[in-house]
Design an enzyme around this catalytic site. Structure first.
Site, PDB file in Angstrom:
ATOM      1  N   ALA A   5       0.820  -1.206   0.000  1.00 45.73           N
ATOM      2  CA  ALA A   5       0.000   0.000   0.000  1.00 45.73           C
ATOM      3  C   ALA A   5       0.854   1.256   0.000  1.00 45.73           C
ATOM      4  CB  ALA A   5      -0.919  -0.004   1.221  1.00 45.73           C
ATOM      5  N   LEU A  44       2.870   2.055   2.510  1.00 47.14           N
ATOM      6  CA  LEU A  44       3.018   2.555   3.886  1.00 47.14           C
ATOM      7  C   LEU A  44       4.239   1.943   4.586  1.00 47.14           C
ATOM      8  CD1 LEU A  44      -0.704   2.684   5.126  1.00 47.14           C
ATOM      9  CD2 LEU A  44       0.671   4.500   4.114  1.00 47.14           C
ATOM     10  N   SER A 104       5.276  -1.246   4.923  1.00 47.77           N
ATOM     11  CA  SER A 104       5.060  -2.405   5.795  1.00 47.77           C
ATOM     12  C   SER A 104       6.262  -3.355   5.775  1.00 47.77           C
ATOM     13  CB  SER A 104       3.771  -3.138   5.434  1.00 47.77           C
ATOM     14  OG  SER A 104       3.955  -3.952   4.310  1.00 47.77           O
ATOM     15  N   SER A 105       6.873  -3.562   4.614  1.00 45.00           N
ATOM     16  CA  SER A 105       7.998  -4.519   4.590  1.00 45.00           C
ATOM     17  C   SER A 105       9.193  -3.958   5.353  1.00 45.00           C
ATOM     18  CB  SER A 105       8.362  -4.900   3.157  1.00 45.00           C
ATOM     19  OG  SER A 105       8.571  -3.768   2.376  1.00 45.00           O
ATOM     20  N   ALA A 106       9.453  -2.652   5.230  1.00 45.94           N
ATOM     21  CA  ALA A 106      10.577  -2.049   5.975  1.00 45.94           C
ATOM     22  C   ALA A 106      10.328  -2.163   7.476  1.00 45.94           C
ATOM     23  CB  ALA A 106      10.750  -0.590   5.580  1.00 45.94           C
ATOM     24  N   ALA A 107       9.077  -1.934   7.909  1.00 46.62           N
ATOM     25  CA  ALA A 107       8.763  -2.014   9.346  1.00 46.62           C
ATOM     26  C   ALA A 107       8.979  -3.440   9.853  1.00 46.62           C
ATOM     27  CB  ALA A 107       7.319  -1.565   9.581  1.00 46.62           C
ATOM     28  N   ASP A 113      12.504   4.253   3.780  1.00 46.04           N
ATOM     29  CA  ASP A 113      11.543   3.435   4.522  1.00 46.04           C
ATOM     30  C   ASP A 113      12.195   2.791   5.748  1.00 46.04           C
ATOM     31  OD1 ASP A 113      10.053   4.106   2.334  1.00 46.04           O
ATOM     32  OD2 ASP A 113       9.332   2.087   1.900  1.00 46.04           O
TER      33      ASP A 113
END
Ligand code: MEV
Length: 318
Positions: free
Chosen positions: A101, A103, A105-108, A150
């Site tokens: 999306a 936002l 998410s994969s980096a987080a 990110d």
């Protein structure tokens, strides 16, 4: 048991122009990914539970997948597990962040996993080391395409100014609303499309990039001075310039116009690569609920988020 969590991100201003060295402004948001590592002798098991893919597991030792999507969602964790040569563990991932999306998410997930796994093994990595390792791993999984922004935002949190260098900005958090179209986007495709447009028409695209850079720089002082009406106007101009670059979509524009219309937003724009993914809107005073409703009525999923949120942190055991 060791748990760490890391935030997702939004790009407030400057996407696409940043690829050509122009300044962009991004912030960490209070939607987080949480990774828990537990000792589990004789096992290497990854469980994920996020907004899009609920409750599947992947046993790395047997290689058994519970669904084809499991391979996609677990390849980030598998890369981190390999990096730390971890065995006899179970890794659990919970995330508030929708996948694909824009936002972060994969980096987080990668930053939380690097932090939790290294700590579980008794290592104390600095934030700089966490950000560098996470960027390398995310890039490896994504075959060379990852933004250091990110993983830096997921690690350090707050706001970052990004051009050829990344630097932290000391700004107060702001509340915005994120509208998710539910349409997955393809960052590589959108970036290549804009760069091709620039090659064909540099005399048109370069001034657009310059204008976007001016907006990013002006936005820093507007956030500092809490001039929200002017900041909203910057969002609207930036969205128009992104439309001109061809990276909006019907779904994104519908959410942007619903936010500005019935939602009473001070400004709204797409965020990230475009083509799908998310838009962001700045609520008018006391209008956050109305804004979220307007986005939902235009068939988006809305999230109220604070930009400038905390970076990676250890979570206490329940
Ligand atoms: C994607 O989130 C932002 C882009 O500017 C690409 C990038 O900076 O890597 C479109």
């Amino acid at each position: 048991m060791t748990t760490a969590s890391a935030p997702g991100k939004v790009i407030l201003f400057g996407e696409h122009a940043v690829v050509s060295g122009i300044t962009a402004l991004g912030g960490a948001i209070n939607l987080r990914a949480k990774v828990t590592v537990k000792d589990r002798p004789g096992c290497l098991l990854i469980r994920t539970d996020d907004l899009v893919l609920r409750g599947f597991s992947f046993d790395l030792s047997s290689g058994q997948l519970s669904s084809p999507q499991a391979a996609n969602a677990t390849r980030y964790i598998a890369a981190v597990v390999r990096e730390f040569d971890a065995r006899n563990i179970q890794v659990e991932v919970e995330s508030d962040l929708p996948l694909a999306a824009g936002l972060g998410s994969s980096a987080a997930v990668v930053v939380a996993a690097v932090t939790a796994l290294s700590r579980h093994q008794g290592q104390e990595l600095s934030d700089k080391e966490i950000a560098a390792t996470s960027y390398r791993l995310e890039k490896e999984v994504q075959h060379g395409l990852a933004s250091p922004t990110d993983t830096a935002l997921a690690t350090f949190g707050g706001y970052l100014s990004v051009s050829k260098e990344i630097s932290a900005l000391d700004l107060l958090p702001i509340e915005i609303v994120v509208g998710w179209t539910g349409v997955p986007h393809d960052t590589k495709y959108e970036v290549e499309k804009v760069q091709a447009l620039r090659r064909d028409h540099p005399d048109l695209v370069d001034p657009i990039f310059q204008a976007i850079g001016t907006i990013s720089e002006r936005a820093v002082s507007l956030i500092r001075e809490q001039k929200t009406a002017d900041l909203g106007q910057m969002m609207n101009i930036n969205h128009g310039l992104l439309e001109a670059l061809g990276v909006s979509s019907r779904e994104l524009s519908e959410l942007v116009y619903a936010a500005r219309g019935a939602g009473g937003a001070l400004g709204a724009k797409l965020t990230g690569a475009g083509g799908g993914g998310c838009m962001i809107a700045l609520p008018g005073l006391g209008r956050t609920e109305a804004l979220m409703t307007a986005i939902r009525q235009a068939r988006g999923v809305s999230f109220r988020v604070n930009v400038g949120s905390e970076g990676v942190r250890m979570e206490r055991d329940p």
